[in-house]
Design a protein around this motif. Structure first.
Motif, PDB file in Angstrom:
ATOM      1  N   UNK A  99      33.831-107.022   6.554  1.00 33.83           N
ATOM      2  CA  UNK A  99      33.342-107.289   5.204  1.00 33.83           C
ATOM      3  C   UNK A  99      31.900-107.788   5.219  1.00 33.83           C
ATOM      4  N   UNK A 100      31.556-108.576   6.226  1.00 38.76           N
ATOM      5  CA  UNK A 100      30.211-109.156   6.292  1.00 38.76           C
ATOM      6  C   UNK A 100      29.259-108.337   7.150  1.00 38.76           C
ATOM      7  N   UNK A 101      29.784-107.259   7.753  1.00 39.33           N
ATOM      8  CA  UNK A 101      28.954-106.427   8.641  1.00 39.33           C
ATOM      9  C   UNK A 101      28.314-107.279   9.737  1.00 39.33           C
TER      10      UNK A 101
ATOM     11  N   UNK B  45      31.394-115.850   9.147  1.00 38.53           N
ATOM     12  CA  UNK B  45      32.650-115.141   9.405  1.00 38.53           C
ATOM     13  C   UNK B  45      33.812-116.123   9.392  1.00 38.53           C
ATOM     14  N   UNK B  46      33.613-117.291  10.007  1.00 35.65           N
ATOM     15  CA  UNK B  46      34.675-118.298  10.047  1.00 35.65           C
ATOM     16  C   UNK B  46      35.055-118.755   8.640  1.00 35.65           C
TER      17      UNK B  46
ATOM     18  N   UNK C  24      36.920-117.661  15.749  1.00 35.52           N
ATOM     19  CA  UNK C  24      36.252-116.363  15.650  1.00 35.52           C
ATOM     20  C   UNK C  24      35.787-115.904  17.025  1.00 35.52           C
ATOM     21  N   UNK C  25      35.179-116.830  17.775  1.00 38.20           N
ATOM     22  CA  UNK C  25      34.683-116.497  19.116  1.00 38.20           C
ATOM     23  C   UNK C  25      35.823-116.004  19.999  1.00 38.20           C
TER      24      UNK C  25
ATOM     25  N   UNK D  81      24.453-112.316   8.567  1.00 38.20           N
ATOM     26  CA  UNK D  81      25.575-113.256   8.649  1.00 38.20           C
ATOM     27  C   UNK D  81      25.704-113.845  10.056  1.00 38.20           C
ATOM     28  N   UNK D  82      26.196-115.093  10.111  1.00 34.64           N
ATOM     29  CA  UNK D  82      26.393-115.776  11.375  1.00 34.64           C
ATOM     30  C   UNK D  82      27.884-115.924  11.648  1.00 34.64           C
TER      31      UNK D  82
END
Length: 341
Positions: free
Chosen positions: A42-44, A7-8, A18-19, A2-3
């Motif tokens: 959730x996305x690790x 996440x965003x 997010x940053x 995931x990037x």
């Protein structure tokens, strides 16, 4: 994998939010921050520290430039642990580099292995310092050098420390004293001599003159074993000595040498050290000492370097004061010696 965009999207915010939520550089509402953290879990997701460092042209690492470290050097370990803890609290790592020549230090900085360096064990004429003066990289000294112009430094008042050590014994009535000095130290200038030895000589000479002391100098490598040998030589050569001033780890060896000769401390011979409280509190008897605030000095140096790495124009020269702690290893001499007139 995931990037940050994933996440965003999962949290329903922008990538920049997010940053900021992850690095804490801007104020984010608790609700939004929690949504971001939930999405991260959730996305690790794990941010790429390497990518961040490349973007910012920073390593987020500091360098401690030290001499070779003896395994038993507790004082040096106090410096290392305090410096590492301060760096870690600021989200920096600490690299330890031993016996680095000037070009090697500059290489570390140019290659961005470290963002700045702390130099310890500085000399009166120190080519490392001169090389860094002419480079754009941040650096801080723990110690001093012959030319202090424009430098950021943290040091201890060694002149006052050794004055206090000899003054304390003189006020107790001692007039014949021993002084364990660094191996090879003389009153003559030596280009590579550590700068604090010049300050030590000034303090010792001031007390000697003020109290009309007779002082026997005995050279030693500043460790326990050589301190032990030096004290044996000193007491054999100058049996009238009723007090000894020692530094580094030599005072531990001095105490053992006196014990092996059947001399009680302080009844038969007093001992004063310039060392850390950690060492002074664990000798038998507890050592009267001018305690070196190594932890505080290391923290201050690390904080100054972090400010310089962060872009501040810092030029501060911090000198920690000396205080003598009267513990159990000093007393008046058995045979009173007349005060000087």
């Amino acid at each position: 994998m995931p990037t940050i965009k994933d996440v965003a999207a999962h949290a329903g915010v922008s990538a920049s939010t997010v940053h900021y939520a992850l690095n804490g550089k801007r104020s984010i509402s608790p609700e939004v921050r929690q949504r971001v953290l939930d999405a991260v879990q959730a996305l690790n997701y794990s941010a790429s520290a390497v990518a961040q460092r490349l973007r910012e042209h920073r390593s987020y690492s500091l360098g401690l430039i030290a001499p070779e470290l003896p395994a038993s050097d507790a004082a040096m370990m106090e410096i290392l642990t305090a410096t590492a803890a301060t760096a870690s609290a600021a989200d920096h790592t600490l690299g330890i580099y031993l016996n680095q020549a000037p070009d090697q230090i500059l290489g570390l900085l140019r290659a961005q292995h470290v963002d700045g360096v702390i130099l310890i064990e500085t000399a009166h004429h120190d080519p490392r310092i001169e090389a860094l003066r002419h480079a754009p990289h941040p650096f801080v000294l723990i110690g001093q050098t012959g030319d202090m112009t424009g430098l950021t430094t943290v040091d201890f008042d060694f002149e006052q420390a050794f004055y206090l050590a000899f003054d304390h014994l003189a006020r107790l009535g001692h007039r014949h004293l021993g002084f364990i000095v660094p191996h090879g130290a003389t009153d003559d200038d030596q280009p590579q001599r550590k700068e604090n030895w010049y300050a030590t000589l000034r303090g010792y000479r001031r007390a000697r003159q003020e109290h009309d002391l007779h002082v026997e100098l005995e050279p030693a490598v500043l460790n326990i074993e050589d301190g032990h040998r030096a004290a044996l030589r000193l007491t054999a050569r100058a049996p009238r000595v009723t007090g000894i001033v020692a530094s580094g780890h030599t005072q531990v060896g001095v105490l053992r040498a006196l014990y092996s000769q059947g001399r009680r401390v302080p009844d038969d011979c007093s001992v004063v050290g310039v060392t850390t409280a950690q060492i002074a509190e664990w000798t038998i008897p507890r050592l009267t000492s001018v305690d070196l605030p190594l932890r505080e000095m290391s923290v201050t140096a690390s904080e100054l370097l972090l400010r310089k790495v962060g872009g501040e124009a810092v030029t501060e020269q911090v000198l920690f004061p000396a205080y003598l702690i009267d513990r159990e290893s000093t007393a008046p001499p058995r045979t009173a010696q007349p005060e000087s007139t």
